[in-house]
Enzyme design. Structure first.
Site, PDB file in Angstrom:
ATOM      1  N   ASP A 254      10.580  16.573   4.521  1.00  8.78           N
ATOM      2  CA  ASP A 254       9.754  15.372   4.457  1.00  8.78           C
ATOM      3  C   ASP A 254       8.428  15.617   5.176  1.00  8.78           C
ATOM      4  O   ASP A 254       8.334  15.498   6.391  1.00  8.78           O
ATOM      5  CB  ASP A 254      10.506  14.194   5.097  1.00  8.78           C
ATOM      6  CG  ASP A 254       9.724  12.891   4.985  1.00  8.78           C
ATOM      7  OD1 ASP A 254       8.709  12.866   4.262  1.00  8.78           O
ATOM      8  OD2 ASP A 254      10.147  11.895   5.618  1.00  8.78           O
ATOM      9  N   LYS A 261       2.647  13.368   7.764  1.00  9.74           N
ATOM     10  CA  LYS A 261       3.107  13.237   9.143  1.00  9.74           C
ATOM     11  C   LYS A 261       2.304  14.156  10.055  1.00  9.74           C
ATOM     12  O   LYS A 261       1.933  15.255   9.644  1.00  9.74           O
ATOM     13  CB  LYS A 261       4.585  13.661   9.246  1.00  9.74           C
ATOM     14  CG  LYS A 261       5.579  12.690   8.629  1.00  9.74           C
ATOM     15  CD  LYS A 261       6.993  13.189   8.859  1.00  9.74           C
ATOM     16  CE  LYS A 261       8.018  12.279   8.180  1.00  9.74           C
ATOM     17  NZ  LYS A 261       8.080  10.938   8.777  1.00  9.74           N
ATOM     18  N   ASP A 272      16.144  15.935   7.125  1.00  5.98           N
ATOM     19  CA  ASP A 272      16.069  14.690   6.358  1.00  5.98           C
ATOM     20  C   ASP A 272      17.076  14.614   5.200  1.00  5.98           C
ATOM     21  O   ASP A 272      17.052  13.691   4.410  1.00  5.98           O
ATOM     22  CB  ASP A 272      14.632  14.481   5.844  1.00  5.98           C
ATOM     23  CG  ASP A 272      14.227  13.023   5.835  1.00  5.98           C
ATOM     24  OD1 ASP A 272      14.922  12.207   6.470  1.00  5.98           O
ATOM     25  OD2 ASP A 272      13.224  12.690   5.172  1.00  5.98           O
ATOM     26  N   ASP A 331       5.339   8.198   2.756  1.00  2.00           N
ATOM     27  CA  ASP A 331       6.310   8.644   3.760  1.00  2.00           C
ATOM     28  C   ASP A 331       7.567   7.767   3.765  1.00  2.00           C
ATOM     29  O   ASP A 331       8.549   8.081   4.419  1.00  2.00           O
ATOM     30  CB  ASP A 331       5.649   8.650   5.147  1.00  2.00           C
ATOM     31  CG  ASP A 331       6.406   9.513   6.141  1.00  2.00           C
ATOM     32  OD1 ASP A 331       7.319  10.257   5.705  1.00  2.00           O
ATOM     33  OD2 ASP A 331       6.094   9.439   7.349  1.00  2.00           O
ATOM     34  N   GLU A 333       9.827   7.576   1.588  1.00  2.00           N
ATOM     35  CA  GLU A 333      10.353   8.197   0.371  1.00  2.00           C
ATOM     36  C   GLU A 333      11.870   8.086   0.269  1.00  2.00           C
ATOM     37  O   GLU A 333      12.420   8.053  -0.820  1.00  2.00           O
ATOM     38  CB  GLU A 333       9.917   9.666   0.304  1.00  2.00           C
ATOM     39  CG  GLU A 333      10.797  10.679   1.076  1.00  2.00           C
ATOM     40  CD  GLU A 333      10.837  10.436   2.574  1.00  2.00           C
ATOM     41  OE1 GLU A 333       9.910   9.792   3.093  1.00  2.00           O
ATOM     42  OE2 GLU A 333      11.810  10.872   3.244  1.00  2.00           O
ATOM     43  N   ARG A 335      13.992   5.681   0.950  1.00  2.00           N
ATOM     44  CA  ARG A 335      14.469   4.451   0.313  1.00  2.00           C
ATOM     45  C   ARG A 335      14.279   4.504  -1.202  1.00  2.00           C
ATOM     46  O   ARG A 335      15.010   3.871  -1.951  1.00  2.00           O
ATOM     47  CB  ARG A 335      13.739   3.242   0.913  1.00  2.00           C
ATOM     48  CG  ARG A 335      12.255   3.289   0.719  1.00  2.00           C
ATOM     49  CD  ARG A 335      11.500   2.314   1.605  1.00  2.00           C
ATOM     50  NE  ARG A 335      11.498   2.719   3.005  1.00  2.00           N
ATOM     51  CZ  ARG A 335      10.980   1.998   3.982  1.00  2.00           C
ATOM     52  NH1 ARG A 335      10.430   0.818   3.726  1.00  2.00           N
ATOM     53  NH2 ARG A 335      11.003   2.433   5.233  1.00  2.00           N
TER      54      ARG A 335
HETATM   55  N1  BES Z   1      12.578  10.778   7.342  1.00  2.00           N
HETATM   56  C1  BES Z   1      11.801   9.742   7.904  1.00  2.00           C
HETATM   57  C2  BES Z   1      12.506   9.006   9.045  1.00  2.00           C
HETATM   58  C3  BES Z   1      12.862   9.833  10.257  1.00  2.00           C
HETATM   59  C4  BES Z   1      12.026   9.855  11.361  1.00  2.00           C
HETATM   60  C5  BES Z   1      14.064  10.525  10.311  1.00  2.00           C
HETATM   61  C6  BES Z   1      12.377  10.607  12.480  1.00  2.00           C
HETATM   62  C7  BES Z   1      14.407  11.273  11.426  1.00  2.00           C
HETATM   63  C8  BES Z   1      13.574  11.306  12.503  1.00  2.00           C
HETATM   64  C9  BES Z   1      11.421   8.721   6.840  1.00  2.00           C
HETATM   65  O1  BES Z   1      11.277   9.208   5.570  1.00  2.00           O
HETATM   66  C10 BES Z   1      10.103   8.126   7.225  1.00  2.00           C
HETATM   67  O2  BES Z   1       9.147   8.839   7.238  1.00  2.00           O
HETATM   68  N2  BES Z   1      10.099   6.829   7.527  1.00  2.00           N
HETATM   69  C11 BES Z   1       8.908   6.162   7.886  1.00  2.00           C
HETATM   70  C12 BES Z   1       8.912   4.806   7.232  1.00  2.00           C
HETATM   71  C13 BES Z   1       7.583   4.102   7.292  1.00  2.00           C
HETATM   72  C14 BES Z   1       6.543   4.863   6.495  1.00  2.00           C
HETATM   73  C15 BES Z   1       7.738   2.702   6.747  1.00  2.00           C
HETATM   74  C16 BES Z   1       8.874   6.021   9.402  1.00  2.00           C
HETATM   75  O3  BES Z   1       9.941   5.888  10.009  1.00  2.00           O
HETATM   76  O4  BES Z   1       7.797   6.110   9.975  1.00  2.00           O
HETATM   77 ZN    ZN Z   2      12.300  10.939   5.133  1.00  2.00          ZN
HETATM   78 MN    MN Z   3       9.284   9.931   5.215  1.00  2.00          MN
END
Ligand code: BES
Ligand code: ZN
Ligand code: MN
Length: 484
Positions: A254, A261, A272, A331, A333, A335
């Site tokens: 991811d 990121k 992920d 990001d 993704e 869901r």
């Molecule tokens: N894979 C990430 C969530 C994550 C963060 C998992 C840290 C493990 C450790 C997910 O895809 C993500 O990026 N979520 C975003 C959502 C936001 C864009 C609404 C997040 O948590 O910032």
């Molecule tokens: Zn993710």
């Molecule tokens: Mn993400």
């Protein structure tokens, strides 16, 4: 690895390290046999207090002995024993000992002790060239368990070995290189599940296009590898209408996509696909154990990468369910791929319930930290069962509410929904995004973003990927099957 069971100390032929458990304040938790007089002065000295996880190495009667603290007797539970015995394994590994014998305490604790020892006996050291380096810990090759209670449970041991090996399998998968994951998974599931009462089906990119899984396809547009949907079904109780479907997020890497990121955020993103690994590992164990349950693992696999072809902010995609999604954050993704998989399960698999597990939001980590996953469900029975399993296995869960008012954050001018509702209450909002793709089927969502992958080893989680979820979901399946 070899496992030896002994009913008492007198049976023990020889030992590289003999571990004796103690309650806090120095009360022995087992028979000390001929070592009693040698150990007692140490207890009197106060050098060893037997706090939970405390160890003390000494030599008695020409044998290397570790005193192991279990903490207060009144506080004992499965998790305290797992943690205590894991400390003894770490001590053995630190001293580069290859064979250790553990004295078990009497009572119904064999499983917890076994888990503490065997879950700790894992290292991801295949990339370590310098085998003499301090960090590259050699593992125990022979493990002995001593105590009448331990000997009585040979069947339990075989069962627990299957479970622990599934946890280790998941850890290997999650710790592996991002670019190796998909091949690794596909190769593994073909070899693991051949010849068992299991049906494996891989929906490749072409099939996903035919099925119109617009969201899995969107997320993977920028990736060098093609996406797929893995379905592994184990029919352990053909006569029963019960069919549990476990859905796991399988983002092999991811980057965040164009909502890229920063380095710190991306550093751990090979984890992920922990949800996918957990559901596949669970069905692996369920099949091997021959549980009387019908269960399917569904793992949408995709890489969220950056390329000219990547899905773009502001664009709209149509999901498998027909709902259209305006992308306002690439990001968010996980869901998206889950939404297609969940809708597929509802439409095609006749689930009696669905549980999805996903490293879905950083917000879940902010809310609950690394130790606890967030649980979401409007189904009280599912919640009760999952919370009860969590208490049994030590894989902590905390229920958060599906706050209906927060759905407003998903309003889109041009589509049925946007994909991100913003950062505030992010874990709740992510769960709310998934909900309409499931509809009325009893459903629970577990956000394991924290516990799936640790930056620092903790207790029996010795190496980043924890394998969180396998034991939890297996225990849950046992409940659904009426075993417990
Ligand atoms: N894979 C990430 C969530 C994550 C963060 C998992 C840290 C493990 C450790 C997910 O895809 C993500 O990026 N979520 C975003 C959502 C936001 C864009 C609404 C997040 O948590 O910032
Ligand atoms: Zn993710
Ligand atoms: Mn993400």
């Amino acid at each position: 690895m070899k496992i030896e069971l002994f009913s008492d100390l007198n049976q023990l032929p020889k030992s590289d390290l003999l571990v004796f458990p103690f309650w806090e304040k120095g009360e022995s938790a087992s028979d000390l046999g001929r070592f009693k007089s040698g150990i007692e002065p140490i207890l009197k000295s106060g050098d060893f207090k037997a706090r939970n996880g405390e160890t003390f190495l000494c030599y008695v009667e020409g044998l290397r002995i570790a005193l192991l603290g279990l903490g207060k007797k009144s506080d004992v539970n499965s998790e305290s024993l797992r943690r205590a015995y894991s400390a003894a394994v770490r001590l053995a590994q630190l001293k580069k000992i290859k064979s250790a014998q553990f004295v078990c305490i009497e009572g119904n604790h064999t499983q917890a002790i076994f888990e503490g020892i065997f879950l700790s006996n894992y290292a991801y050291n295949k990339w370590k060239s310098d085998s003499f380096h301090e960090v590259c810990v050699p593992l125990l090759e022979t493990i002995g368990l001593i105590g009448t209670e331990a000997v009585r449970h040979e069947a339990l041991f075989r069962e627990l070995q299957v479970i622990v090996s599934s946890v280790h399998w998941v850890r290997d998968l999650v710790n592996g290189n991002a670019d190796d994951k998909l091949d690794f998974v596909l190769h593994e599931i073909k070899s693991i599940f051949s010849g068992k009462k299991v049906r494996v089906e891989i929906f490749d990119k072409q099939k996903l296009e035919e099925l119109q899984m617009g969201l899995i396809l969107a997320v993977s547009r920028g990736a060098p590898t093609e996406p797929c949907l893995i379905q592994v079904s184990y029919e352990g109780n053909p006569g029963s209408p019960e069919h549990v479907v476990l859905v796991g997020k399988g983002v092999t890497y991811d980057t965040g996509g164009f909502s890229i990121k920063p380095t710190e955020g991306m550093l751990t993103m090979k984890c992920d696909m922990s949800g996918a690994a957990a559901v596949l590992g669970t069905v692996r164990a369920a099949a091997e154990l021959g549980l009387k349950i019908n269960v399917t693992a569904l793992a949408p696999m995709a890489e969220n990468s950056i390329d000219g072809k990547s899905y773009k902010l502001g664009d709209v995609y149509r999901s498998y369910s027909g709902r259209t999604v305006e992308i306002n954050n690439t990001d968010a993704e996980g869901r998206l791929i889950l939404a297609d998989a969940l809708a597929f399960a509802v439409k095609n698999l006749g689930p009696s319930c669905i549980v999805d597990v996903a490293t879905l939001t950083g917000a879940a980590i902010i809310a609950l930290g690394d130790d606890i996953s967030a649980l979401f469900s409007d189904d009280q029975k599912l919640c009760d069962q999952l919370l009860s399993s969590a208490a049994t296995t030590g894989e902590a869960l905390w229920r958060l509410p599906l706050v209906a008012d927060y759905k407003d954050a998903y309003k889109s001018e041009i589509a049925d929904t946007v994909n991100s509702g913003g950062r505030e209450g992010g874990a709740i909002k992510a769960a709310l995004f998934l909900q309409p793709f499931v509809g009325v089927v009893p459903w629970a969502h577990i956000d394991l973003a924290g516990p799936a992958y640790l930056n620092k080893p903790k207790h029996y989680n010795t190496s980043k990927a924890t394998g969180y979820g396998v034991r939890l979901l297996l225990d849950f399946l046992r409940q659904r099957a009426g075993h417990r």
